[in-house]
Design a protein around this motif. Structure first.
Motif, PDB file in Angstrom:
ATOM      1  N   LEU A 150       0.828  -1.197   0.000  1.00  0.00           N
ATOM      2  CA  LEU A 150       0.000   0.000   0.000  1.00  0.00           C
ATOM      3  C   LEU A 150       0.867   1.254   0.000  1.00  0.00           C
ATOM      4  N   MET A 151       0.275   2.346  -0.468  1.00  0.00           N
ATOM      5  CA  MET A 151       0.959   3.638  -0.508  1.00  0.00           C
ATOM      6  C   MET A 151       0.008   4.705   0.011  1.00  0.00           C
ATOM      7  N   GLY A 152       0.541   5.687   0.722  1.00  0.00           N
ATOM      8  CA  GLY A 152      -0.298   6.774   1.206  1.00  0.00           C
ATOM      9  C   GLY A 152       0.499   8.035   1.443  1.00  0.00           C
ATOM     10  N   MET A 153      -0.205   9.171   1.382  1.00  0.00           N
ATOM     11  CA  MET A 153       0.407  10.483   1.642  1.00  0.00           C
ATOM     12  C   MET A 153      -0.307  11.113   2.820  1.00  0.00           C
ATOM     13  N   ALA A 154       0.459  11.509   3.834  1.00  0.00           N
ATOM     14  CA  ALA A 154      -0.127  12.123   5.018  1.00  0.00           C
ATOM     15  C   ALA A 154      -0.583  13.549   4.716  1.00  0.00           C
ATOM     16  N   SER A 155      -1.385  14.088   5.616  1.00  0.00           N
ATOM     17  CA  SER A 155      -1.851  15.466   5.484  1.00  0.00           C
ATOM     18  C   SER A 155      -0.675  16.440   5.494  1.00  0.00           C
ATOM     19  N   ASN A 156      -0.837  17.532   4.775  1.00  0.00           N
ATOM     20  CA  ASN A 156       0.164  18.584   4.761  1.00  0.00           C
ATOM     21  C   ASN A 156      -0.058  19.469   5.981  1.00  0.00           C
ATOM     22  N   THR A 157       0.542  19.089   7.093  1.00  0.00           N
ATOM     23  CA  THR A 157       0.318  19.777   8.359  1.00  0.00           C
ATOM     24  C   THR A 157       1.585  19.730   9.206  1.00  0.00           C
ATOM     25  N   ASP A 158       1.687  20.668  10.136  1.00  0.00           N
ATOM     26  CA  ASP A 158       2.807  20.653  11.081  1.00  0.00           C
ATOM     27  C   ASP A 158       2.497  19.798  12.305  1.00  0.00           C
ATOM     28  N   ASP A 159       1.299  19.255  12.360  1.00  0.00           N
ATOM     29  CA  ASP A 159       0.870  18.445  13.506  1.00  0.00           C
ATOM     30  C   ASP A 159       1.446  17.030  13.367  1.00  0.00           C
ATOM     31  N   GLU A 160       2.580  16.795  14.012  1.00  0.00           N
ATOM     32  CA  GLU A 160       3.251  15.501  13.876  1.00  0.00           C
ATOM     33  C   GLU A 160       2.412  14.360  14.445  1.00  0.00           C
ATOM     34  N   ALA A 161       1.615  14.638  15.449  1.00  0.00           N
ATOM     35  CA  ALA A 161       0.757  13.592  16.018  1.00  0.00           C
ATOM     36  C   ALA A 161      -0.266  13.118  14.993  1.00  0.00           C
ATOM     37  N   GLN A 162      -0.800  14.053  14.224  1.00  0.00           N
ATOM     38  CA  GLN A 162      -1.759  13.679  13.180  1.00  0.00           C
ATOM     39  C   GLN A 162      -1.079  12.867  12.087  1.00  0.00           C
ATOM     40  N   ILE A 163       0.098  13.302  11.660  1.00  0.00           N
ATOM     41  CA  ILE A 163       0.845  12.573  10.634  1.00  0.00           C
ATOM     42  C   ILE A 163       1.141  11.154  11.109  1.00  0.00           C
ATOM     43  N   ARG A 164       1.594  11.023  12.357  1.00  0.00           N
ATOM     44  CA  ARG A 164       1.902   9.709  12.910  1.00  0.00           C
ATOM     45  C   ARG A 164       0.645   8.828  12.950  1.00  0.00           C
ATOM     46  N   ARG A 165      -0.468   9.429  13.329  1.00  0.00           N
ATOM     47  CA  ARG A 165      -1.729   8.679  13.401  1.00  0.00           C
ATOM     48  C   ARG A 165      -2.144   8.174  12.016  1.00  0.00           C
ATOM     49  N   GLU A 166      -1.986   9.021  11.019  1.00  0.00           N
ATOM     50  CA  GLU A 166      -2.362   8.611   9.654  1.00  0.00           C
ATOM     51  C   GLU A 166      -1.474   7.477   9.156  1.00  0.00           C
ATOM     52  N   PHE A 167      -0.178   7.574   9.400  1.00  0.00           N
ATOM     53  CA  PHE A 167       0.725   6.492   9.002  1.00  0.00           C
ATOM     54  C   PHE A 167       0.414   5.202   9.766  1.00  0.00           C
ATOM     55  N   ALA A 168       0.127   5.325  11.056  1.00  0.00           N
ATOM     56  CA  ALA A 168      -0.170   4.151  11.880  1.00  0.00           C
ATOM     57  C   ALA A 168      -1.448   3.457  11.410  1.00  0.00           C
ATOM     58  N   GLU A 169      -2.449   4.250  11.038  1.00  0.00           N
ATOM     59  CA  GLU A 169      -3.707   3.670  10.548  1.00  0.00           C
ATOM     60  C   GLU A 169      -3.488   2.918   9.236  1.00  0.00           C
ATOM     61  N   LEU A 170      -2.632   3.456   8.380  1.00  0.00           N
ATOM     62  CA  LEU A 170      -2.346   2.765   7.123  1.00  0.00           C
ATOM     63  C   LEU A 170      -1.598   1.455   7.388  1.00  0.00           C
ATOM     64  N   LYS A 171      -0.704   1.474   8.360  1.00  0.00           N
ATOM     65  CA  LYS A 171       0.017   0.247   8.720  1.00  0.00           C
ATOM     66  C   LYS A 171      -0.958  -0.818   9.217  1.00  0.00           C
ATOM     67  N   GLU A 172      -1.933  -0.419  10.016  1.00  0.00           N
ATOM     68  CA  GLU A 172      -2.945  -1.363  10.504  1.00  0.00           C
ATOM     69  C   GLU A 172      -3.768  -1.930   9.352  1.00  0.00           C
ATOM     70  N   LEU A 173      -4.121  -1.065   8.403  1.00  0.00           N
ATOM     71  CA  LEU A 173      -4.875  -1.517   7.238  1.00  0.00           C
ATOM     72  C   LEU A 173      -4.041  -2.489   6.411  1.00  0.00           C
ATOM     73  N   HIS A 174      -2.768  -2.191   6.272  1.00  0.00           N
ATOM     74  CA  HIS A 174      -1.842  -3.077   5.548  1.00  0.00           C
ATOM     75  C   HIS A 174      -1.848  -4.464   6.184  1.00  0.00           C
ATOM     76  N   ALA A 175      -1.779  -4.522   7.503  1.00  0.00           N
ATOM     77  CA  ALA A 175      -1.761  -5.808   8.205  1.00  0.00           C
ATOM     78  C   ALA A 175      -3.073  -6.567   7.993  1.00  0.00           C
ATOM     79  N   ALA A 176      -4.197  -5.838   8.009  1.00  0.00           N
ATOM     80  CA  ALA A 176      -5.500  -6.471   7.818  1.00  0.00           C
ATOM     81  C   ALA A 176      -5.647  -7.024   6.400  1.00  0.00           C
ATOM     82  N   VAL A 177      -5.189  -6.257   5.414  1.00  0.00           N
ATOM     83  CA  VAL A 177      -5.256  -6.704   4.014  1.00  0.00           C
ATOM     84  C   VAL A 177      -4.367  -7.922   3.805  1.00  0.00           C
ATOM     85  N   LYS A 178      -3.179  -7.890   4.394  1.00  0.00           N
ATOM     86  CA  LYS A 178      -2.263  -9.021   4.259  1.00  0.00           C
ATOM     87  C   LYS A 178      -2.880 -10.296   4.829  1.00  0.00           C
ATOM     88  N   GLU A 179      -3.508 -10.177   5.977  1.00  0.00           N
ATOM     89  CA  GLU A 179      -4.121 -11.351   6.613  1.00  0.00           C
ATOM     90  C   GLU A 179      -5.280 -11.894   5.791  1.00  0.00           C
TER      91      GLU A 179
END
Length: 223
Positions: A150-179
């Motif tokens: 999977l590939m994704g682009m995070a929001s264009n923001t200075d809020d690092e917590a939001q960026i981290r959350r978006e990346f983490a959610e994509l990682k979870e989705l990746h794991a679910a798709v793989k399974e």
């Protein structure tokens, strides 16, 4: 600005530490800049525009792995199908089927990443979770594409917590798709997240491919 080899070595050290790979994004940059990084050891380069990629590929060493990272139109797949190594931004079953069709004509299997919309901006492309599962259900019969992750682009923001959350959610989705679709297989393994401004967070959140341009090549002049 010349190619920043100091920044290149730093990024390479960080990607190696996280067992990830660097895609050097060379769009709008001259062949000479690409060669400077090639001579430093870089082999994976990313381009956003089909004609520019075709032109550069014809002038540069054959062992370069070209990744297409822009928004790809179905009618242009045929131009890069003979040589492209990976296509990052697949966001429809129609496009995936066209890549499969053109790869078959070349006797190749092309690695593809499915683009998921994880950002808050509506202007960014990508599938939502439901569309992702629907695409996978519809295209399981294709023989000349390999859905590699999977590939994704995070929001264009200075809020690092939001960026981290978006990346983490994509990682979870990746794991679910793989399974669900790729259990017991090692071909669905890539997570392409992170660019010049947020790649360190992406690496910490499991990215296997970071797409970095301006940090290495300097700012782009689109005029």
């Amino acid at each position: 600005m010349a190619v920043n080899l100091t920044a290149y070595r730093q990024v390479l050290s960080e990607t190696d530490h996280h067992h990830a790979r660097l895609v050097a994004v060379s769009k709008i940059k001259p062949v000479s800049d690409i060669m400077a990084l090639y001579e430093a050891g870089q082999r994976i380069f990313g381009e956003n525009y089909v004609q520019e990629l075709v032109d550069k590929a014809s002038q540069l060493p054959q062992d370069i792995q070209w990744h297409f990272i822009g928004h790809l139109q179905s009618n242009k797949v045929k131009y890069i199908a003979p040589f492209v190594s990976m296509i990052h931004g697949v966001d429809s079953a129609k496009l995936l089927r066209e890549i499969d069709k053109q790869a078959a004509k070349q006797g190749r299997v092309i690695d593809c990443l499915l683009q998921v919309h994880i950002a808050t901006e509506e202007t960014k492309f990508g599938l939502n979770g439901q569309e992702l599962y629907q695409l996978l259900d519809e295209t399981g019969d294709l023989q000349h594409v390999r859905v590699a992750g999977l590939m994704g682009m995070a929001s264009n923001t200075d809020d690092e917590a939001q960026i981290r959350r978006e990346f983490a959610e994509l990682k979870e989705l990746h794991a679910a798709v793989k399974e669900k679709y790729f259990a017991g297989r090692d071909d669905f393994k890539e997570l392409s997240t992170g660019m010049s401004g947020d790649y360190k967070i992406a690496l910490e959140e499991g990215s296997t491919l970071v797409r970095i341009g301006s940090l290495l090549f300097g700012a782009r002049n689109y005029v």
